[in-house]
Design a protein around this motif. Structure first.
Motif, PDB file in Angstrom:
ATOM      1  N   TYR A 278       0.810  -1.216   0.000  1.00 39.43           N
ATOM      2  CA  TYR A 278       0.000   0.000   0.000  1.00 39.43           C
ATOM      3  C   TYR A 278       0.844   1.267   0.000  1.00 39.43           C
ATOM      4  CZ  TYR A 278      -4.678  -1.931   0.281  1.00 39.43           C
ATOM      5  OH  TYR A 278      -5.875  -2.545  -0.021  1.00 39.43           O
ATOM      6  N   ALA A 279       1.956   1.261   0.717  1.00 39.03           N
ATOM      7  CA  ALA A 279       2.799   2.460   0.743  1.00 39.03           C
ATOM      8  C   ALA A 279       3.407   2.731  -0.630  1.00 39.03           C
ATOM      9  CB  ALA A 279       3.892   2.325   1.798  1.00 39.03           C
ATOM     10  N   SER A 280       3.842   1.678  -1.330  1.00 40.70           N
ATOM     11  CA  SER A 280       4.389   1.903  -2.673  1.00 40.70           C
ATOM     12  C   SER A 280       3.288   2.324  -3.641  1.00 40.70           C
ATOM     13  CB  SER A 280       5.129   0.671  -3.189  1.00 40.70           C
ATOM     14  OG  SER A 280       4.264  -0.418  -3.343  1.00 40.70           O
ATOM     15  N   ASP A 281       2.065   1.836  -3.432  1.00 39.42           N
ATOM     16  CA  ASP A 281       0.932   2.264  -4.256  1.00 39.42           C
ATOM     17  C   ASP A 281       0.633   3.749  -4.014  1.00 39.42           C
ATOM     18  OD1 ASP A 281      -1.267   1.568  -6.110  1.00 39.42           O
ATOM     19  OD2 ASP A 281      -2.554   1.978  -4.365  1.00 39.42           O
ATOM     20  N   LEU A 282       0.675   4.158  -2.758  1.00 34.00           N
ATOM     21  CA  LEU A 282       0.474   5.572  -2.421  1.00 34.00           C
ATOM     22  C   LEU A 282       1.598   6.421  -3.020  1.00 34.00           C
ATOM     23  CD1 LEU A 282      -1.087   7.775  -0.888  1.00 34.00           C
ATOM     24  CD2 LEU A 282       0.337   7.236   1.108  1.00 34.00           C
ATOM     25  N   PHE A 283       2.820   5.934  -2.922  1.00 35.15           N
ATOM     26  CA  PHE A 283       3.958   6.628  -3.524  1.00 35.15           C
ATOM     27  C   PHE A 283       3.730   6.823  -5.026  1.00 35.15           C
ATOM     28  CE2 PHE A 283       7.970   6.333  -5.865  1.00 35.15           C
ATOM     29  CZ  PHE A 283       8.678   7.393  -5.316  1.00 35.15           C
ATOM     30  N   ASN A 284       3.282   5.776  -5.685  1.00 34.39           N
ATOM     31  CA  ASN A 284       3.001   5.823  -7.119  1.00 34.39           C
ATOM     32  C   ASN A 284       1.949   6.888  -7.428  1.00 34.39           C
ATOM     33  OD1 ASN A 284       3.127   4.981  -9.798  1.00 34.39           O
ATOM     34  ND2 ASN A 284       3.052   2.830  -9.236  1.00 34.39           N
TER      35      ASN A 284
END
Length: 181
Positions: free
Chosen positions: A151-157
């Motif tokens: 989820y954090a990498s998705d938010l970063f994206n």
């Protein structure tokens, strides 16, 4: 070769939050980092289905329970040999699929089986002294994998695409003349 922004943002985000997860893992003395990577790999491989998150988390929990049951059954001398253990694994897999197809339709078989396999892999290679702590750490590692890496990498994206929008995804302006055609 032109590399898309999505590839860059995905690679940077997952790499960055894998580093963050590793720091959390080390700080909390979680030694089951592989469980986090297996869990988030399943989640990414399934297409990052946010609408199925609870189904996946429940299936992971059931897989851990299934791994504990299988491990306990393997401690029975008459089940431990090859043929009886093969029959046991076959029956347990049958039960998983049967339950998912009947009364537990909310479960996701691949997530259940992955957590079962992960649990078995870990507990057959180490000595567990505190089973409650083991289960909490294993499930916690899986959750951290999905939330910290996934989820954090998705938010970063999402944030990166807000700051650096892709030209092909920007809406084009239409004029009155275009709408009349």
């Amino acid at each position: 070769m032109k590399i898309s922004k999505k590839v860059w943002f995905d690679a940077i985000g997952v790499g960055l939050f894998t580093l963050v997860y590793s720091l959390i893992m080390g700080g909390l003395s979680l030694w089951m980092g592989s469980a986090a990577f297996i869990a988030v790999s399943y989640f990414f491989g399934a297409g990052f289905p946010k609408d199925k998150l609870w189904n996946i988390l429940i299936s992971f929990a059931l897989g851990i329970v299934w791994g504990l049951i299988a491990f306990r059954l393997l401690q029975i001398p008459s089940i431990a040999p090859l043929w009886p253990s093969a029959v046991m694994f076959g029956l347990m897999t049958f039960i998983v699929l049967f339950l998912q197809g009947t009364i537990m339709k909310f479960t996701i078989v691949p997530a259940w089986l992955i957590a079962w396999g992960t649990t078995m892999l870990i507990i057959t290679n180490i000595t567990v002294h505190n089973w409650s702590l083991f289960v909490v750490q294993l499930y916690g590692s899986m959750l951290l994998g999905i939330f910290v890496i996934g989820y954090a990498s998705d938010l970063f994206n999402w944030v990166m695409f807000r700051f650096f929008p892709d030209q092909s995804t920007q809406p084009t302006e239409t004029t009155v003349e275009d709408e009349q055609d």
